[in-house]
Design an enzyme around this catalytic site. Structure first.
Site, PDB file in Angstrom:
ATOM      1  N   GLU A  79      26.967  43.721  44.101  1.00  0.00           N
ATOM      2  CA  GLU A  79      26.699  45.074  44.592  1.00  0.00           C
ATOM      3  C   GLU A  79      27.881  45.450  45.488  1.00  0.00           C
ATOM      4  OE1 GLU A  79      23.415  47.436  47.289  1.00  0.00           O
ATOM      5  OE2 GLU A  79      22.921  45.425  46.598  1.00  0.00           O
ATOM      6  N   ARG A 110      21.212  29.327  46.157  1.00  0.00           N
ATOM      7  CA  ARG A 110      22.409  29.930  46.720  1.00  0.00           C
ATOM      8  C   ARG A 110      23.085  28.953  47.661  1.00  0.00           C
ATOM      9  NH1 ARG A 110      21.097  34.977  47.946  1.00  0.00           N
ATOM     10  NH2 ARG A 110      22.621  35.409  49.543  1.00  0.00           N
ATOM     11  N   LYS A 152      25.682  39.441  53.645  1.00  0.00           N
ATOM     12  CA  LYS A 152      26.537  40.615  53.809  1.00  0.00           C
ATOM     13  C   LYS A 152      26.093  41.469  54.993  1.00  0.00           C
ATOM     14  CE  LYS A 152      26.884  41.507  49.228  1.00  0.00           C
ATOM     15  NZ  LYS A 152      26.941  42.392  48.076  1.00  0.00           N
TER      16      LYS A 152
END
Ligand code: ATP
Ligand code: MG
Length: 573
Positions: A37, A263, A273
């Site tokens: 994204e 992850r 982020k």
């Protein structure tokens, strides 16, 4: 062994894909994608996903797309789109002509939404956001049907078209899937598919005022692109039934298989982020590329090589369970690479002047130093030696304790590749009492650093010639956080319900940057290119700063120290 056979046992995802190839699923085709994204810069966690997706494509002679998942107009910017491409390329991967944007599919996605409505599988709900939440129920209680759930297909089509036409304010309506408000899986309780956002989009401009939700856009984008294996992180496990449900309702080109993996979490830093943006916006770092940031651009500026990061990703592997990887392993991979590749040079961070009393005044000798002791192909460079030198303040003690083997009054040490010197006198500033100079003598017979009589010294020091050295700024970096882990809260709901965690900024390391502005480096270092990496002998690996370095004002970043805590842990454990 073929490459495919080799890949087969590497991790559970490659094992699944090998089996699919054997049964000729997807006609033996393998297509993956990396779907960032564009709402921030990529970090080392993304590198894991990039290496996995592009690596699988390479192993199985497949393809990997780069797709911008740009369905959220409020947070996305061109700057991010560009930095992401630069970072993927820098890591060493190539999407060739397969650069895609989810926003390119807006028209197709809209048509799919219409299809769902026509099949009675989606409806326009006019509850407000708070009511939707209240109706959803909890993990222990089923939800309640929306009073708008039984709108007719015609009414839904009409409302949805008018949503697109811009007739309603934000929040007035949403399009929802009609699945099951009592499902034990909350993501299946009539999830939102489209919402109204009167916002400009960085690519589609003002064309749209309704935007698809992640769950709707992602599976359909995968299908449109003919993805075979849609690899994502574990927090999407609960979304997989929705991924499949949407594709099952519609006439789609293909039905990719979603596979989740754990992850990457790393000690001493943050990989979210949202938190990284906070550091940038609050000015806690100099920007996304600050060498303390775990972003790929930060690591690059710090001096990391793409090889080191790829090796790291290979070593940590891919698993189904969450874990935290020690930063020491990343640094170990970095040292492995830099030890092999980085030329050795001399730099003095905190200079102490040394005058060699018996060395002739105006004489300069040029020594030819090897750039890499184990790799003669890296050649040699001239290093000047003269009567006045600088050594490291730390390498001298006036009253050395037992275990200090370096220079002290009356002691002899080796100057790397040059001569043995002996300290004869210590000069102090009369007012402050600090040591400002050492008077020494050298033994001409030890030229090159080895005496013919075979006598030994206990220390070899690095040095630079005072008249030839160049003043430089050196930035020493340390961990971003003082603690190993700042407990990360999973952000499963992408758009709402951001539960506030205790402010992680209280755990920021106040000593993560130390700037030394009166360092002295050998003259060779004025001619290097920004970004070049070196080992400063005895001090660590450093690189010329890619933004601030100029020959007139050289600036170096410490990439990593020489001390390998990972290797130590391995021998102990
Ligand atoms: P963040 O949690 O940092 O905000 P994100 O998941 O929202 O990251 P995306 O741009 O959506 O960021 O991520 C693109 C791809 O990278 C996704 O497939 C995601 O699963 C993967 N990814 C993100 N963070 C990690 C990580 N720490 N380890 C492995 N893969 C990751
Ligand atoms: Mg995401």
């Amino acid at each position: 062994m073929t490459q495919i056979e080799k890949a087969q046992g590497t991790d559970f995802i490659r094992t699944i894909i090998s089996a699919d190839i054997q049964t000729n699923k997807n006609n033996g085709r393998v297509a993956t994608r990396f779907p960032p994204e564009p709402n921030g810069y990529l970090h080392i966690g993304h590198a894991k996903s990039i290496c996995l997706n592009f690596g699988i494509a390479a192993d199985f002679q497949g393809t990997c797309n780069l797709r911008f998942d740009d369905t959220n107009p409020s947070k996305e910017e061109m700057e991010y789109v560009e930095s992401i491409q630069e970072d993927v390329r820098w890591l060493g991967f190539n999407w060739q002509d397969r650069l895609y944007y989810a926003s390119n599919y807006f028209e197709k996605l809209y048509d799919f939404a219409i299809q769902l409505i026509q099949k009675g599988k989606a409806y326009v709900c006019s509850l407000g956001p708070d009511e939707i939440r209240a109706y959803r129920g909890t993990l222990t209680e089923p939800g309640k049907n929306s009073p708008f759930r039984d709108r007719t297909i015609e009414e839904n089509l009409d409302l949805f078209q008018r949503m697109r036409a811009g007739e309603f304010p934000e929040g007035a309506h949403v399009l929802r899937a009609k699945i099951d408000m009592a499902s034990p899986n909350l993501t299946l309780r009539d999830p939102a598919l489209y919402r109204i956002r009167h916002m400009h989009h960085h690519r589609t401009g003002d064309k749209w005022c309704i935007y698809p939700m992640y769950d709707f856009a992602h599976c359909l984008s995968d299908s449109i692109e003919g993805i075979t294996h849609s690899i994502c992180t574990l927090e999407f496990e609960n979304n997989r039934p929705l991924y499949d449900w949407i594709l099952d309702q519609l006439e789609v080109p293909c039905h990719p298989q979603q596979i989740e993996f754990a992850r990457l979490n790393l000690t001493h830093t943050v990989l979210s982020k949202r938190k990284l943006i906070q550091l940038v916006e609050q000015g806690r770092v100099s920007g996304w590329s600050d060498p303390r940031m775990p972003t790929l651009s930060g690591l690059r500026r710090r001096g990391y090589s793409p090889e080191a990061i790829r090796n790291f990703c290979e070593r940590i592997g891919v698993a189904k369970r969450d874990s935290v990887v020690d930063m020491a392993l990343l640094e170990h991979c970095l040292r492995e690479d830099l030890n092999r590749t980085a030329p050795r040079v001399m730099a003095v961070l905190k200079p102490l002047k040394v005058v060699i009393e018996n060395y002739p005044e105006n004489q300069v000798e040029l020594f030819d130093f090897p750039n890499h002791p184990e790799d003669p192909s890296q050649g040699t460079r001239p290093v000047p030696f003269s009567r006045e030198l600088y050594i490291e303040q730390e390498d001298f003690m006036e009253n050395p304790p037992k275990k200090f083997f370096r220079l002290g009054p009356g002691r002899e040490v080796r100057l790397r590749y040059a001569y043995f010197i002996t300290c004869r006198e210590v000069i102090k500033d009369p007012e402050s009492g600090t040591i400002i100079e050492l008077r020494c003598t050298y033994d001409p017979a030890t030229r090159g650093g080895d005496p013919p009589d075979g006598r030994k010294v206990k220390a070899t020091l690095h040095w630079v010639s005072a008249a030839h050295a160049i003043q430089a700024e050196v930035r020493l970096y340390d961990h971003l956080l003082t603690v190993e882990t700042e407990k990360v809260q999973e952000e499963t709901d992408q758009d709402m319900n951001h539960t506030e965690t205790a402010d992680f900024t209280t755990k920021l390391n106040p000593h993560s940057l130390e700037t030394l502005s009166s360092c002295r480096v050998e003259p060779y270092l004025a001619q290097v290119r920004p970004g070049e990496r070196f080992q400063f002998e005895r001090l660590g690996y450093f690189c010329a700063d890619s933004q601030d370095f100029t020959p007139a004002r050289p600036v170096f970043n410490r990439t990593v120290t020489l001390r390998d805590t990972w290797a130590k842990m391995q021998t102990k454990g």
